[in-house]
Scaffold this motif. Structure first.
Motif, mmCIF file in Angstrom:
data_model
loop_
_atom_site.group_PDB
_atom_site.id
_atom_site.type_symbol
_atom_site.label_atom_id
_atom_site.label_comp_id
_atom_site.label_asym_id
_atom_site.label_seq_id
_atom_site.Cartn_x
_atom_site.Cartn_y
_atom_site.Cartn_z
ATOM 1 N N GLU A 83 0.837 -1.194 0.000
ATOM 2 C CA GLU A 83 0.000 0.000 0.000
ATOM 3 C C GLU A 83 0.874 1.246 0.000
ATOM 4 O OE1 GLU A 83 -3.376 0.717 0.007
ATOM 5 O OE2 GLU A 83 -3.563 -1.358 -0.632
ATOM 6 N N LEU A 90 -6.000 -0.146 -8.310
ATOM 7 C CA LEU A 90 -5.218 -1.364 -8.063
ATOM 8 C C LEU A 90 -5.939 -2.570 -8.659
ATOM 9 C CD1 LEU A 90 -2.733 -2.434 -6.439
ATOM 10 C CD2 LEU A 90 -4.307 -2.778 -4.520
ATOM 11 N N VAL A 91 -5.208 -3.399 -9.399
ATOM 12 C CA VAL A 91 -5.800 -4.602 -9.997
ATOM 13 C C VAL A 91 -4.940 -5.809 -9.670
ATOM 14 C CG1 VAL A 91 -6.958 -3.409 -11.912
ATOM 15 C CG2 VAL A 91 -4.572 -4.131 -12.169
ATOM 16 N N ASP A 92 -5.533 -7.000 -9.793
ATOM 17 C CA ASP A 92 -4.732 -8.222 -9.687
ATOM 18 C C ASP A 92 -4.234 -8.587 -11.093
ATOM 19 O OD1 ASP A 92 -6.545 -10.041 -11.041
ATOM 20 O OD2 ASP A 92 -7.760 -10.125 -9.237
ATOM 21 N N ARG A 94 -4.835 -10.901 -13.178
ATOM 22 C CA ARG A 94 -5.846 -11.310 -14.157
ATOM 23 C C ARG A 94 -6.626 -10.104 -14.645
ATOM 24 N NH1 ARG A 94 -8.284 -16.629 -12.208
ATOM 25 N NH2 ARG A 94 -6.041 -16.990 -12.387
ATOM 26 N N GLN A 95 -6.963 -9.225 -13.726
ATOM 27 C CA GLN A 95 -7.659 -7.987 -14.125
ATOM 28 C C GLN A 95 -6.761 -7.126 -15.000
ATOM 29 O OE1 GLN A 95 -8.350 -6.812 -10.064
ATOM 30 N NE2 GLN A 95 -10.519 -7.384 -10.126
ATOM 31 N N HIS A 131 -0.976 -5.808 -8.284
ATOM 32 C CA HIS A 131 -0.396 -6.484 -7.126
ATOM 33 C C HIS A 131 -0.578 -7.991 -7.295
ATOM 34 C CE1 HIS A 131 0.850 -7.410 -3.103
ATOM 35 N NE2 HIS A 131 -0.311 -7.973 -2.837
ATOM 36 N N PRO A 133 -0.978 -11.383 -5.687
ATOM 37 C CA PRO A 133 -1.531 -11.602 -4.349
ATOM 38 C C PRO A 133 -0.730 -12.603 -3.513
ATOM 39 C CG PRO A 133 -2.809 -12.813 -5.956
ATOM 40 C CD PRO A 133 -1.790 -12.035 -6.734
ATOM 41 N N ARG B 155 -3.113 -20.030 -5.430
ATOM 42 C CA ARG B 155 -3.380 -18.886 -4.558
ATOM 43 C C ARG B 155 -4.585 -18.082 -5.069
ATOM 44 N NH1 ARG B 155 -2.907 -16.442 0.309
ATOM 45 N NH2 ARG B 155 -2.655 -14.204 0.130
ATOM 46 N N MET B 156 -4.619 -17.824 -6.376
ATOM 47 C CA MET B 156 -5.741 -17.085 -6.954
ATOM 48 C C MET B 156 -7.049 -17.821 -6.672
ATOM 49 S SD MET B 156 -5.067 -14.163 -8.472
ATOM 50 C CE MET B 156 -6.219 -13.823 -9.817
ATOM 51 N N LEU B 159 -8.191 -17.504 -3.105
ATOM 52 C CA LEU B 159 -8.726 -16.173 -2.813
ATOM 53 C C LEU B 159 -10.079 -15.955 -3.485
ATOM 54 C CD1 LEU B 159 -5.396 -14.143 -3.166
ATOM 55 C CD2 LEU B 159 -6.633 -14.631 -1.046
ATOM 56 N N VAL B 166 -9.610 -10.134 -5.052
ATOM 57 C CA VAL B 166 -8.262 -10.617 -4.767
ATOM 58 C C VAL B 166 -7.408 -9.471 -4.222
ATOM 59 C CG1 VAL B 166 -6.178 -11.561 -5.805
ATOM 60 C CG2 VAL B 166 -8.418 -12.443 -6.474
ATOM 61 N N VAL B 167 -7.482 -8.340 -4.883
ATOM 62 C CA VAL B 167 -6.863 -7.136 -4.340
ATOM 63 C C VAL B 167 -7.932 -6.055 -4.372
ATOM 64 C CG1 VAL B 167 -4.545 -7.709 -5.148
ATOM 65 C CG2 VAL B 167 -6.006 -6.291 -6.567
ATOM 66 N N ALA B 168 -7.885 -5.139 -3.461
ATOM 67 C CA ALA B 168 -8.879 -4.076 -3.431
ATOM 68 C C ALA B 168 -8.178 -2.760 -3.160
ATOM 69 C CB ALA B 168 -9.904 -4.355 -2.336
#
Lengths: 240, 240
Positions: A83, A90-92, A94-95, A131, A133, B155-156, B159, B166-168
């Protein structure tokens, strides 16, 4: 499409990571590597770890600043481990791959230093932060491993967009038909009764379980023939 | 759930890859590493590449055969680079992660030698083969990179099963309300007319485009205040 995505490594300390990143990129169909002020480059260790992807190292664009590396990009996504003071979209991973393909923009994925990642100023040049995860208690990935995750997601997305299975078992023989399975089960039941494994008056669920097994396993023609042959051979060996 | 998954590395040549695999596992929340007849282990290079995951190396189970490493597993998934003589059920890494979590079985992922992968006999001990979808012309991933892809997908999946993002992005300030955006746009329009940027009789689509911009960017309260303050400051500087 994939050619519109570049990987930008900022201030990399270990040339082995540059090589590892190049290999991961080539494995997943990417070619454009930008190096911002790498500590050691060119490097034999990079070539060694690239293991056949040294063409990407030969063609790598080496520049002094992040600004130069992303100047002509329309979408810049920076990897972020933690952070930051000012929140950012912020995306993972896959996004992030979705963004790249949905928007169809000239894109850069930016990876920071092994020890400190990207500076706040560098992160602020990015439209999005991505990010990976990892677990909170051990969150820092190896640089080449982080590149591997991102380029893997890009590859998956490119394949999934074709609406075909990413990998497909190419079975070399046609599957058994329902009728063939029925004949097999009848044959099996005959043999089981003859061997007194099965008592015709109290069969229980034995045949149902065999049916479930052979249907679930999607027998092919050759396997079916093998089972039928086995039953026939057993019958021949039995006492009258 | 994750604890039920082990990573099995068969006949690894380069201890650096064992360390890299351990780091990737720990990053993604896995702990159980099995080594089948590693060429060099224990090894300082493995510890160095593990970079803080050497507890996984300390606790690694070293055995002589694949059979020992998978003896108590209910689901065995082997990595396969190429088509084999006898077709086998084949999944991609995402489907493999689905299998693990949907079935809830004690699972082993088995990775072969750096140069030759798994033997046919070893592959035949697996219920499924998993193929990381690399490009055909440069298909062989680094061993630790292949482990990274698999443990990332695990891991994905873990989550995503929690049905949370997964991330926010944790935005630190509340977003502007629709009414606040309206006031901002009114204020902006006033200033634009005063500056003669905007001709009230032929405004065109200027204000619509500003509306689209400020709505899309999901202004927070502080940004809204900054914009209002800027407009007020501009008004004060203007000639009567």
């Amino acid at each position: 499409m994939q050619n519109k995505v570049r990987i930008v490594l900022v201030n990399t300390s270990h040339p082995g990571n540059i090589g590892g990143a190049a290999r991961a990129m080539k494995n997943m169909g990417l070619a454009d590597l930008y190096l911002v002020a790498p500590k050691h480059f060119p490097s034999d260790e990079a070539i060694s770890r690239a293991s056949g992807a040294s063409d990407l190292l030969d063609n790598a664009v080496v520049v002094d600043t992040l600004e130069e590396a992303i100047a002509d990009c329309q979408l810049v996504i920076g990897t972020s481990a933690r952070e930051r003071h000012i929140p950012w979209p912020l995306v993972d991973p896959r996004q992030a791959a979705d963004l790249v393909f949905d928007e169809g923009l000239e894109t850069a994925f930016v990876f920071g230093r092994e020890d400190r990642g990207l500076t706040n100023e560098e992160l602020q040049r990015c439209h999005y932060h991505v990010h990976i995860p990892s677990v909170d208690t051990f969150s820092s990935l190896n640089l080449a491993a982080a590149v591997q995750v991102i380029v893997y997601e890009l590859r998956m997305k490119s394949l999934l967009m074709k609406d075909e299975p990413v990998v497909a078992s190419k079975w070399d023989l046609p599957a058994a038909t329902a009728e063939q399975i029925d004949f097999l089960l009848e044959h099996l039941e005959t043999v089981l009764v003859k061997t007194e494994f099965l008592e015709p008056k109290t069969p229980g669920k034995v045949m149902t379980r065999f049916r479930r097994l052979f249907q679930r396993s999607q027998l092919d023609q050759q396997e079916l023939g093998m089972l039928r042959g086995m039953l026939t051979a057993m019958e021949k060996q039995m006492k009258e």
